[in-house]
Design an enzyme around this catalytic site. Sequence first.
Site, mmCIF file in Angstrom:
data_model
loop_
_atom_site.group_PDB
_atom_site.id
_atom_site.type_symbol
_atom_site.label_atom_id
_atom_site.label_comp_id
_atom_site.label_asym_id
_atom_site.label_seq_id
_atom_site.Cartn_x
_atom_site.Cartn_y
_atom_site.Cartn_z
ATOM 1 N N ARG A 27 1.204 8.500 -10.147
ATOM 2 C CA ARG A 27 0.387 7.432 -10.718
ATOM 3 C C ARG A 27 0.008 7.784 -12.136
ATOM 4 O O ARG A 27 -0.427 8.895 -12.399
ATOM 5 C CB ARG A 27 -0.868 7.227 -9.872
ATOM 6 C CG ARG A 27 -0.491 6.832 -8.462
ATOM 7 C CD ARG A 27 -1.668 6.418 -7.635
ATOM 8 N NE ARG A 27 -1.205 6.097 -6.282
ATOM 9 C CZ ARG A 27 -2.002 5.801 -5.271
ATOM 10 N NH1 ARG A 27 -3.311 5.767 -5.447
ATOM 11 N NH2 ARG A 27 -1.512 5.519 -4.084
ATOM 12 N N ARG A 85 -7.969 13.688 -8.981
ATOM 13 C CA ARG A 85 -7.218 12.551 -9.523
ATOM 14 C C ARG A 85 -6.062 13.076 -10.356
ATOM 15 O O ARG A 85 -6.232 13.502 -11.478
ATOM 16 C CB ARG A 85 -8.146 11.688 -10.380
ATOM 17 C CG ARG A 85 -7.552 10.366 -10.846
ATOM 18 C CD ARG A 85 -8.573 9.554 -11.624
ATOM 19 N NE ARG A 85 -9.709 9.169 -10.797
ATOM 20 C CZ ARG A 85 -9.726 8.110 -9.986
ATOM 21 N NH1 ARG A 85 -8.674 7.317 -9.938
ATOM 22 N NH2 ARG A 85 -10.776 7.838 -9.256
ATOM 23 N N GLU A 142 -13.140 9.182 -1.337
ATOM 24 C CA GLU A 142 -12.039 8.529 -0.631
ATOM 25 C C GLU A 142 -10.917 9.524 -0.321
ATOM 26 O O GLU A 142 -10.457 10.272 -1.179
ATOM 27 C CB GLU A 142 -11.486 7.393 -1.493
ATOM 28 C CG GLU A 142 -10.291 6.717 -0.849
ATOM 29 C CD GLU A 142 -9.653 5.681 -1.790
ATOM 30 O OE1 GLU A 142 -10.310 5.261 -2.757
ATOM 31 O OE2 GLU A 142 -8.493 5.310 -1.525
ATOM 32 N N SER A 183 -7.087 5.136 2.861
ATOM 33 C CA SER A 183 -7.323 3.720 2.678
ATOM 34 C C SER A 183 -6.349 3.016 3.620
ATOM 35 O O SER A 183 -5.157 3.227 3.520
ATOM 36 C CB SER A 183 -7.017 3.389 1.219
ATOM 37 O OG SER A 183 -7.559 2.158 0.862
ATOM 38 N N ARG A 212 -6.206 15.736 -1.582
ATOM 39 C CA ARG A 212 -7.652 15.584 -1.417
ATOM 40 C C ARG A 212 -8.138 16.266 -0.136
ATOM 41 O O ARG A 212 -9.268 16.742 -0.064
ATOM 42 C CB ARG A 212 -8.029 14.098 -1.409
ATOM 43 C CG ARG A 212 -7.942 13.508 -2.805
ATOM 44 C CD ARG A 212 -8.526 12.128 -2.895
ATOM 45 N NE ARG A 212 -8.459 11.658 -4.276
ATOM 46 C CZ ARG A 212 -8.869 10.468 -4.688
ATOM 47 N NH1 ARG A 212 -9.376 9.621 -3.814
ATOM 48 N NH2 ARG A 212 -8.778 10.133 -5.959
#
Length: 422
Positions: A260, A275, A347, A350, A389
């Site tokens: 990303r 991130r 988070e 999801s 994560r």
Amino acid sequence: MHDIRWIRENPITFDSAIERRGLRAASDELIELDTQRREVQTELQDLQTLRNETSKKIGIAKGKGEETRQLMKEVNELKSKMLGLGETEKTLSAELNNLLSEIPNLPSHDTPSGNREEDNVELRVEGKRPKFRFEAKDHVTLGENLSGMSFERAGKLSGARFVVLSGPLARLERALASFMLDVQTIEYGYTEVAPPILVKDKALYGTGQLPKFASDLYKTTEELWLIPTAEVPLTNLVSNEILPEKELPMRVTALTPCFRSEAGAAGKDTRGMLRQHQFNKVELVSICHPQNSLEEHERMLGAAEQILKRLDLAYRVVVLCTGDLGFSAQKTYDLEVWLPGQNRYREISSCSNCGDFQARRMKARFRSGNEKGAQFVHTLNGSGLAVGRCLIAVMENYQNKDGSITVPEELRPYMNGLKFIN
RNA sequence: GGAGAGGUGGCAGAGUGGUUGAAUGCACUGGUCUUGAAAACCAGCAUACGUGUAAGCGUAUCGAGGGUUCGAAUCCCUCCCUCUCCGCCA
């Protein structure tokens, strides 16, 4: 992608749903375009009918050796009329399509309204947070002290937002991924898949990343894109297919790197590996019958939660509000894991139900028994879980006063029995 | 990357400019026959869109996209994919 016929019949429902997403009502414009398009199409088809008939007459006449000049003249006149109409039809279709392709999915009725992260609704809090008799360190400090995590070296290679893991921490990451895949395949019946991680733009269009979110993606010089999530290859597995009903639900999982560009995330979570431009993730995708997607969604959430439960990590379950909902989703549950180093939940998964939104874009259908028509499937995707994560979560939750990390029971078989990383 | 061959309905496989949405076989569905089944026989059997209350009618689709032509599965161009051989390569 929305069904224009459905919009035609339910303009008010449609408008109020996209308004909940903070968009302007669009049904008037869409329906007007569609009406024009259909008028032109009908007119064009009438001319085509005439042309086909006349051409057949020419064939017959020629067979008999008769004169065809008059007929040819008629057809040529038709053709020039058709040319213009054909262009108009193309333009109108393209315009309608472009508009439709950028409208996100409609939130389900039980998706709460809101426009900020704070408007998400907490459903449950699970597990108990660890209590430390010392000040908890974050994963960066822990990792660097263990000499198993280097942002400096990653910087030399690739710049910011990359990390190099080494030694037991690298292995811990691999252990987590293996553990997750084993749980999902053995206990939840997902089929393990090793998909390409470079995909065509069509695939990204199918799941909804394109055309709108190109700036979040990495594109190669060869017209292929690096996947931002395995949702893309896994869901597109069934694109342009008509599945037999008995193959539903189809559950697939994959461990892949995800890429990303994190455009627009400048200054956000710059410390550590929360991130990154590249991270590993175990993804879950379900292709199911429209009648079953609600329960499939709950099941998927359970599969993702199972990983956290087995690792004895504290987390909470959140329903995303309309403003936080992804483009293709109708409803999304987020799992947020407790991070002692940040003293908050973050988070880690999801899980989204996309209804038939993606299925329409990629033409993924099923046929029941001998029925004539094929229907669109429903698609769901969820992280099960984000490996990077999760590594952070394990490090921070299992840290000891001396900076060592206890290896969670469940992971020891994957670590050759190792109990501590120090 | 180079050379060659090829992509037609669920499958197999005809079709090289004219009423072909596409022969034939298999598979599938319904029926006849049969105590039941098989066999045989008869019938049906693509998708999307438009139009219509509907029955229906129409348009498009023979890997994809363009083009030639009154008319294209059939001719031309570009691209994609598969197979064979060669080269390179984890």
